[in-house]
Design a protein around this motif. Structure first.
Motif, PDB file in Angstrom:
ATOM      1  N   PRO A 108      61.876  56.613 148.821  1.00  0.00           N
ATOM      2  CA  PRO A 108      63.001  57.562 148.869  1.00  0.00           C
ATOM      3  C   PRO A 108      63.588  57.888 147.502  1.00  0.00           C
ATOM      4  O   PRO A 108      64.123  58.990 147.300  1.00  0.00           O
ATOM      5  N   SER A 109      63.482  56.952 146.553  1.00  0.00           N
ATOM      6  CA  SER A 109      64.051  57.205 145.227  1.00  0.00           C
ATOM      7  C   SER A 109      63.349  58.348 144.498  1.00  0.00           C
ATOM      8  O   SER A 109      63.916  58.940 143.577  1.00  0.00           O
ATOM      9  N   THR A 110      62.111  58.669 144.908  1.00  0.00           N
ATOM     10  CA  THR A 110      61.354  59.732 144.233  1.00  0.00           C
ATOM     11  C   THR A 110      62.071  61.066 144.331  1.00  0.00           C
ATOM     12  O   THR A 110      62.097  61.847 143.373  1.00  0.00           O
ATOM     13  N   TYR A 111      62.655  61.336 145.482  1.00  0.00           N
ATOM     14  CA  TYR A 111      63.330  62.621 145.692  1.00  0.00           C
ATOM     15  C   TYR A 111      64.815  62.421 146.004  1.00  0.00           C
ATOM     16  O   TYR A 111      65.422  63.226 146.717  1.00  0.00           O
ATOM     17  N   ALA A 112      65.365  61.366 145.453  1.00  0.00           N
ATOM     18  CA  ALA A 112      66.785  61.084 145.703  1.00  0.00           C
ATOM     19  C   ALA A 112      67.690  62.153 145.107  1.00  0.00           C
ATOM     20  O   ALA A 112      68.846  62.305 145.535  1.00  0.00           O
ATOM     21  N   HIS A 113      67.190  62.902 144.134  1.00  0.00           N
ATOM     22  CA  HIS A 113      68.000  63.942 143.500  1.00  0.00           C
ATOM     23  C   HIS A 113      68.141  65.191 144.373  1.00  0.00           C
ATOM     24  O   HIS A 113      68.975  66.057 144.096  1.00  0.00           O
ATOM     25  N   LEU A 114      67.321  65.284 145.431  1.00  0.00           N
ATOM     26  CA  LEU A 114      67.378  66.450 146.311  1.00  0.00           C
ATOM     27  C   LEU A 114      68.357  66.195 147.455  1.00  0.00           C
ATOM     28  O   LEU A 114      68.420  65.084 147.988  1.00  0.00           O
ATOM     29  N   PRO A 115      69.106  67.209 147.856  1.00  0.00           N
ATOM     30  CA  PRO A 115      70.059  67.022 148.956  1.00  0.00           C
ATOM     31  C   PRO A 115      69.349  66.943 150.298  1.00  0.00           C
ATOM     32  O   PRO A 115      68.228  67.428 150.462  1.00  0.00           O
ATOM     33  N   GLY A 116      69.992  66.326 151.260  1.00  0.00           N
ATOM     34  CA  GLY A 116      69.452  66.264 152.607  1.00  0.00           C
ATOM     35  C   GLY A 116      69.687  67.573 153.345  1.00  0.00           C
ATOM     36  O   GLY A 116      70.355  68.490 152.853  1.00  0.00           O
ATOM     37  N   LEU A 182      67.751  72.439 165.745  1.00  0.00           N
ATOM     38  CA  LEU A 182      66.784  71.996 164.740  1.00  0.00           C
ATOM     39  C   LEU A 182      67.168  70.621 164.219  1.00  0.00           C
ATOM     40  O   LEU A 182      68.321  70.394 163.830  1.00  0.00           O
ATOM     41  N   THR A 183      66.201  69.699 164.205  1.00  0.00           N
ATOM     42  CA  THR A 183      66.398  68.373 163.635  1.00  0.00           C
ATOM     43  C   THR A 183      65.053  67.847 163.150  1.00  0.00           C
ATOM     44  O   THR A 183      64.021  68.524 163.289  1.00  0.00           O
ATOM     45  N   ASN A 184      65.030  66.632 162.572  1.00  0.00           N
ATOM     46  CA  ASN A 184      63.798  66.031 162.050  1.00  0.00           C
ATOM     47  C   ASN A 184      63.731  64.560 162.424  1.00  0.00           C
ATOM     48  O   ASN A 184      64.766  63.911 162.633  1.00  0.00           O
ATOM     49  N   ILE A 185      62.514  64.019 162.468  1.00  0.00           N
ATOM     50  CA  ILE A 185      62.346  62.603 162.768  1.00  0.00           C
ATOM     51  C   ILE A 185      62.691  61.743 161.557  1.00  0.00           C
ATOM     52  O   ILE A 185      63.132  60.599 161.693  1.00  0.00           O
ATOM     53  N   VAL A 186      62.499  62.276 160.337  1.00  0.00           N
ATOM     54  CA  VAL A 186      62.875  61.598 159.094  1.00  0.00           C
ATOM     55  C   VAL A 186      63.793  62.536 158.325  1.00  0.00           C
ATOM     56  O   VAL A 186      63.473  63.717 158.142  1.00  0.00           O
ATOM     57  N   ALA A 187      64.913  62.011 157.855  1.00  0.00           N
ATOM     58  CA  ALA A 187      65.916  62.865 157.214  1.00  0.00           C
ATOM     59  C   ALA A 187      65.609  63.148 155.749  1.00  0.00           C
ATOM     60  O   ALA A 187      65.939  64.225 155.241  1.00  0.00           O
ATOM     61  N   ARG A 188      64.975  62.213 155.049  1.00  0.00           N
ATOM     62  CA  ARG A 188      64.795  62.379 153.602  1.00  0.00           C
ATOM     63  C   ARG A 188      63.683  63.378 153.292  1.00  0.00           C
ATOM     64  O   ARG A 188      62.701  63.495 154.037  1.00  0.00           O
ATOM     65  N   PRO A 189      63.800  64.097 152.187  1.00  0.00           N
ATOM     66  CA  PRO A 189      62.765  65.070 151.821  1.00  0.00           C
ATOM     67  C   PRO A 189      61.569  64.410 151.142  1.00  0.00           C
ATOM     68  O   PRO A 189      61.670  63.311 150.594  1.00  0.00           O
ATOM     69  N   SER A 190      60.441  65.084 151.192  1.00  0.00           N
ATOM     70  CA  SER A 190      59.228  64.653 150.487  1.00  0.00           C
ATOM     71  C   SER A 190      58.339  65.870 150.304  1.00  0.00           C
ATOM     72  O   SER A 190      58.565  66.925 150.903  1.00  0.00           O
ATOM     73  N   ARG A 191      57.322  65.691 149.472  1.00  0.00           N
ATOM     74  CA  ARG A 191      56.424  66.820 149.210  1.00  0.00           C
ATOM     75  C   ARG A 191      55.531  67.114 150.408  1.00  0.00           C
ATOM     76  O   ARG A 191      55.229  68.255 150.715  1.00  0.00           O
ATOM     77  N   ASN A 192      55.069  66.073 151.094  1.00  0.00           N
ATOM     78  CA  ASN A 192      54.246  66.246 152.290  1.00  0.00           C
ATOM     79  C   ASN A 192      54.372  65.006 153.164  1.00  0.00           C
ATOM     80  O   ASN A 192      55.008  64.016 152.784  1.00  0.00           O
ATOM     81  N   GLY A 193      53.744  65.058 154.331  1.00  0.00           N
ATOM     82  CA  GLY A 193      53.874  63.972 155.288  1.00  0.00           C
ATOM     83  C   GLY A 193      53.248  62.667 154.857  1.00  0.00           C
ATOM     84  O   GLY A 193      53.657  61.596 155.322  1.00  0.00           O
ATOM     85  N   SER A 194      52.246  62.727 153.968  1.00  0.00           N
ATOM     86  CA  SER A 194      51.584  61.492 153.541  1.00  0.00           C
ATOM     87  C   SER A 194      52.487  60.619 152.681  1.00  0.00           C
ATOM     88  O   SER A 194      52.188  59.441 152.473  1.00  0.00           O
ATOM     89  N   GLU A 195      53.593  61.170 152.191  1.00  0.00           N
ATOM     90  CA  GLU A 195      54.524  60.387 151.378  1.00  0.00           C
ATOM     91  C   GLU A 195      55.533  59.622 152.231  1.00  0.00           C
ATOM     92  O   GLU A 195      56.389  58.927 151.693  1.00  0.00           O
ATOM     93  N   LEU A 196      55.419  59.755 153.542  1.00  0.00           N
ATOM     94  CA  LEU A 196      56.276  59.005 154.458  1.00  0.00           C
ATOM     95  C   LEU A 196      55.504  57.809 155.009  1.00  0.00           C
ATOM     96  O   LEU A 196      54.286  57.852 155.140  1.00  0.00           O
ATOM     97  N   SER A 197      56.217  56.760 155.350  1.00  0.00           N
ATOM     98  CA  SER A 197      55.582  55.581 155.940  1.00  0.00           C
ATOM     99  C   SER A 197      55.711  55.634 157.458  1.00  0.00           C
ATOM    100  O   SER A 197      56.615  56.276 158.005  1.00  0.00           O
TER     101      SER A 197
END
Length: 322
Positions: A108-116, A182-197
């Motif tokens: 999560p720290s990778t994109y912590a600078h981006l807003p939710g 509209l909602t999401n299963i994971v709230a934090r942003p990422s570049r693509n789905g492979s960056e999520l666990s």
């Protein structure tokens, strides 16, 4: 005297002419003799004959001088070609392409600078759309499915879920305009789905159930196979495997069920709308989303009829009271 001399010459010449005529007649009357070289050139006398026995039994041999010259010529040509290749390599060195490493998990720290991204949700929804998580473009703009390559808003209109084309900037108004959330299963942003666990995706499943219990939508639309795999894995404790299917799921898979009080939201699994998802063709995506659109249009008509009946009942009650 002159006459006598001529007569004698004539007497001498006449026998010669007659003898020649006789020979010519003999040649013409005799049959022609076959052509032959006998008595003339004998070709066998000019054939080369070696004193040593021929061990090759008639095999043709190349001259040693010719063989050596041919081999030297081919060697020279090959050397020249090799030299040319070396010169070309020296003039234009080939660069080795670096293999791009596949994208992996990003904390999560990778994109912590981006807003939710806040949810666009409310009561009395026809459909609550569940996405994976905000992408980079979505997080920067603050609007859902904002990347130009994402097909979400296009599929909403083409399938009939919305009566007109909508833009990402209208995401907050969707509950009020068309009873869509509209909602999401994971709230934090990422570049693509492979960056999520998988862990954080599984942790988001219970949050989704809580949202369904709170707002009680008629249905939920899971936008992507990987999201449904997490929901299934948490509920059943195993991968979905061959049980996976797009479209409406069994009632036993309803989300947010409250025993004895609410049967939960029906589940529809749709294809991913991400531009990176190329497993299904555009026609297949249209077909899947078309099933949801048909149901939404039918429910809108039923809601309008029900709302009209309620309006008439209130009018009748008011008139009776008056």
């Amino acid at each position: 005297m002159a006459k006598r001399k001529i007569t004698k010459e004539a007497d001498v010449e006449e026998p010669v002419v007659e003898e020649a005529q006789d020979q010519e007649q003999e040649v013409l009357s005799s049959p022609p003799k076959p052509a032959t070289f006998k008595g003339r050139l004998q070709l066998n006398d000019f054939v080369f004959k070696s004193d040593q026995p021929d061990s090759t039994s008639g095999d043709r041999r190349r001259s040693p001088r010719f063989a050596s010259s041919a081999s030297s010529t081919s060697t020279a040509v090959s050397k020249r070609i090799n030299n040319d290749d070396q010169e070309d390599d020296g003039a234009k060195p080939q660069r080795k392409k670096r293999a791009r490493a596949p994208a992996g998990y990003a904390p999560p720290s990778t994109y912590a600078h981006l807003p939710g991204l806040p949810d666009a949700i409310g009561d009395n929804l026809l459909v609550l759309f569940i996405g994976l998580n905000p992408g980079i473009q979505t997080a920067r703009t603050g609007h859902a499915y904002a990347h130009p390559s994402n097909l979400f808003w296009k599929l909403l209109f083409s399938s009939g879920v919305t009566p007109r084309p909508c833009k990402a900037t209208e995401d907050r108004q969707m509950p009020e305009l068309y009873s869509l959330g509209l909602t999401n299963i994971v709230a934090r942003p990422s570049r693509n789905g492979s960056e999520l666990s998988k862990q954080e995706m599984d942790e988001g499943v219970e949050i989704l159930h809580e949202k369904c219990r709170k707002y009680r939508p008629e249905s939920v639309c899971v936008v992507g196979k990987s999201i449904w795999e997490s929901i299934w894995r948490v509920r059943h404790g195993k991968p979905v495997g061959k049980a996976f299917k797009y479209g409406w799921q069994d009632e036993s898979e309803n989300m947010g069920v409250i025993k004895g009080e609410w049967e939960g939201a029906k589940v529809f699994v749709a294809s991913s709308t991400s531009g990176l998802a190329a497993t299904l063709s555009p026609a297949e995506k249209e077909r899947i989303w078309g099933q949801l659109g048909s149901w939404v249009k039918q429910r809108r008509v039923e809601r309008e009829l029900a709302a009209g009946d309620k309006t008439e009942e209130k009018t009748d009650e008011t008139e009776e009271a008056a």
